[in-house]
Write a protein that holds these residues in place. Sequence first.
Motif, mmCIF file in Angstrom:
data_model
loop_
_atom_site.group_PDB
_atom_site.id
_atom_site.type_symbol
_atom_site.label_atom_id
_atom_site.label_comp_id
_atom_site.label_asym_id
_atom_site.label_seq_id
_atom_site.Cartn_x
_atom_site.Cartn_y
_atom_site.Cartn_z
ATOM 1 N N ARG A 1 53.333 -59.706 -2.784
ATOM 2 C CA ARG A 1 53.340 -58.817 -1.631
ATOM 3 C C ARG A 1 51.973 -58.211 -1.354
ATOM 4 N N GLY A 2 50.941 -58.635 -2.099
ATOM 5 C CA GLY A 2 49.592 -58.149 -1.873
ATOM 6 C C GLY A 2 49.404 -56.681 -2.206
ATOM 7 N N VAL A 3 50.095 -56.200 -3.245
ATOM 8 C CA VAL A 3 50.024 -54.790 -3.656
ATOM 9 C C VAL A 3 49.348 -54.714 -5.019
ATOM 10 N N THR A 4 48.380 -53.814 -5.142
ATOM 11 C CA THR A 4 47.728 -53.584 -6.430
ATOM 12 C C THR A 4 48.440 -52.451 -7.162
ATOM 13 N N VAL A 5 48.609 -52.637 -8.460
ATOM 14 C CA VAL A 5 49.305 -51.646 -9.286
ATOM 15 C C VAL A 5 48.349 -51.186 -10.377
ATOM 16 N N GLU A 6 48.153 -49.874 -10.481
ATOM 17 C CA GLU A 6 47.288 -49.284 -11.500
ATOM 18 C C GLU A 6 48.115 -48.365 -12.386
ATOM 19 N N THR A 7 47.938 -48.536 -13.696
ATOM 20 C CA THR A 7 48.649 -47.720 -14.673
ATOM 21 C C THR A 7 47.639 -46.937 -15.489
ATOM 22 N N SER A 8 47.861 -45.646 -15.637
ATOM 23 C CA SER A 8 46.943 -44.807 -16.405
ATOM 24 C C SER A 8 47.715 -43.602 -16.928
ATOM 25 N N GLY A 9 47.045 -42.836 -17.751
ATOM 26 C CA GLY A 9 47.666 -41.617 -18.260
ATOM 27 C C GLY A 9 47.632 -41.544 -19.763
ATOM 28 N N ASP A 10 48.225 -40.475 -20.280
ATOM 29 C CA ASP A 10 48.230 -40.201 -21.711
ATOM 30 C C ASP A 10 49.574 -40.590 -22.315
ATOM 31 N N VAL A 11 49.620 -40.542 -23.636
ATOM 32 C CA VAL A 11 50.883 -40.730 -24.342
ATOM 33 C C VAL A 11 51.836 -39.612 -23.923
ATOM 34 N N ALA A 12 53.050 -39.983 -23.561
ATOM 35 C CA ALA A 12 54.034 -39.008 -23.062
ATOM 36 C C ALA A 12 55.330 -39.170 -23.839
ATOM 37 N N PRO A 13 55.460 -38.524 -24.995
ATOM 38 C CA PRO A 13 56.684 -38.663 -25.796
ATOM 39 C C PRO A 13 57.864 -37.948 -25.143
ATOM 40 N N ALA A 14 59.006 -38.629 -25.128
ATOM 41 C CA ALA A 14 60.237 -38.056 -24.581
ATOM 42 C C ALA A 14 61.386 -38.483 -25.479
ATOM 43 N N VAL A 15 62.594 -38.016 -25.123
ATOM 44 C CA VAL A 15 63.796 -38.344 -25.887
ATOM 45 C C VAL A 15 64.824 -38.909 -24.921
ATOM 46 N N GLY A 16 65.393 -40.082 -25.281
ATOM 47 C CA GLY A 16 66.420 -40.656 -24.422
ATOM 48 C C GLY A 16 66.712 -42.090 -24.803
ATOM 49 N N SER A 17 67.421 -42.759 -23.923
ATOM 50 C CA SER A 17 67.765 -44.156 -24.132
ATOM 51 C C SER A 17 66.607 -45.022 -23.660
ATOM 52 N N PRO A 18 66.007 -45.814 -24.538
ATOM 53 C CA PRO A 18 64.889 -46.674 -24.102
ATOM 54 C C PRO A 18 65.294 -47.627 -22.982
ATOM 55 N N ALA A 19 66.512 -48.180 -23.043
ATOM 56 C CA ALA A 19 66.937 -49.136 -22.013
ATOM 57 C C ALA A 19 67.073 -48.448 -20.655
ATOM 58 N N LEU A 20 67.712 -47.269 -20.626
ATOM 59 C CA LEU A 20 67.892 -46.575 -19.351
ATOM 60 C C LEU A 20 66.562 -46.067 -18.800
ATOM 61 N N LEU A 21 65.701 -45.550 -19.672
ATOM 62 C CA LEU A 21 64.414 -45.045 -19.199
ATOM 63 C C LEU A 21 63.516 -46.186 -18.727
ATOM 64 N N ASP B 1 50.177 -55.208 3.918
ATOM 65 C CA ASP B 1 49.048 -55.875 3.266
ATOM 66 C C ASP B 1 48.094 -54.802 2.756
ATOM 67 N N GLY B 2 47.575 -55.026 1.549
ATOM 68 C CA GLY B 2 46.606 -54.095 0.995
ATOM 69 C C GLY B 2 47.201 -52.797 0.485
ATOM 70 N N GLY B 3 48.459 -52.817 0.116
ATOM 71 C CA GLY B 3 49.087 -51.611 -0.415
ATOM 72 C C GLY B 3 48.682 -51.366 -1.860
ATOM 73 N N ALA B 4 49.002 -50.172 -2.357
ATOM 74 C CA ALA B 4 48.643 -49.797 -3.717
ATOM 75 C C ALA B 4 49.741 -48.945 -4.323
ATOM 76 N N VAL B 5 49.860 -49.050 -5.642
ATOM 77 C CA VAL B 5 50.813 -48.251 -6.422
ATOM 78 C C VAL B 5 50.068 -47.685 -7.619
ATOM 79 N N TRP B 6 50.277 -46.376 -7.881
ATOM 80 C CA TRP B 6 49.655 -45.719 -9.024
ATOM 81 C C TRP B 6 50.746 -45.167 -9.934
ATOM 82 N N VAL B 7 50.723 -45.590 -11.180
ATOM 83 C CA VAL B 7 51.698 -45.145 -12.175
ATOM 84 C C VAL B 7 50.941 -44.363 -13.245
#
Length: 375
Positions: free
Chosen positions: A242-262, A280-286
Amino acid sequence: MGEERAPGPSVRLRLTLSYAGFLVVAGALLLAVVWVFLLRYVPEDVRSGQGVPGGGAPPPPFIPSRSDLQRAFVPKAAGALVFLLVLGLLGGWVLAGRVLAPLTRITHATRLAAGGSLSHRIRLPGRRDEFRELADSFDAMLARLEGHVAAQERFAANASHELRTPLAITQTLLDVARGDPDGDTGELLDRLHAVNARAIELTEALLLLSRSDAATVVREDVDLSLLAEEATETLLPLAERRGVTVETSGDVAPAVGSPALLLQLTANLVQNAIVHNLPDGGAVWVTTAARPGTAVLTVENTGERLAAELVPTLTEPFRRGTGRIRTEAAGVGLGLAIVQNITAVHGGTLTIVSRAPGGLRVTVELPTPEQTHSR
């Protein structure tokens, strides 16, 4: 079945008897005080003094003895106790009725709710007391139940409509193929495969949505940053198509829950951000972050600008952007609804805001292990 119990006296009657009994006991105690501190000190037999010497003395004055006072006092005291008993019964019946009047309204509303009328409200007037708090809490519960039932009815109607659509398409394709035996069988199979895949996807989403409502979720320590990376890698081919760039960044974020559901939560957010993006040319930031007592996952994307009043409706089932759009990769319209349910099951909060340049910013906040264990 539970043991059936014989009906007992009403609360109003018990309160009335309590009021009357209290008045009689208080009156009896008051009369006892009079006896202890007054009559007991009166002599039993008081004799008059001697006459004046030398002739006709005036008759001695009458001084009542204890017996005289008792004969005069006891009937009056008994009459007073009877009066207090009658006053306590009548006044107690009236007062108990006034005190229990709010409870009668609450009982009436409860019976209406049990009969299926969830729109009725008590709206108890007056100052805030225990009955007013009970009535307000009951009204709030009825409002939540009414909203929940309405949402379930809308969900059932939408689910029926969505499930009926691929079945109707399949039936139409089969009817066309039956009427044209010499048609292209390969094309028919391809179209049937696509329709069947969509029906399976919808069914799986509905099952996941129902399972995410369950409170019996196996919880363990998870890292949202690892889940974000896994979901991004899985959906990278879709983003490239779909011509979308995805960028992932951030720190370690510990949580509690179901790994499959999360993981499903994260994948739904990333997929939703990729699909509902610029042509065209979209972007996603996680991004992920760790705050005091909270692990934060944020997914932002470019896209068309959404009106502020439309944003709260995006978590409703079968809502897709500005309406019920149907595109090849639009999904089944349950992505954010599943995200909201999973977030609620894990005791977190979901925040969706419209970005000024266009697109959305979705933030999920979940409790950290320390916050969860301290509860």
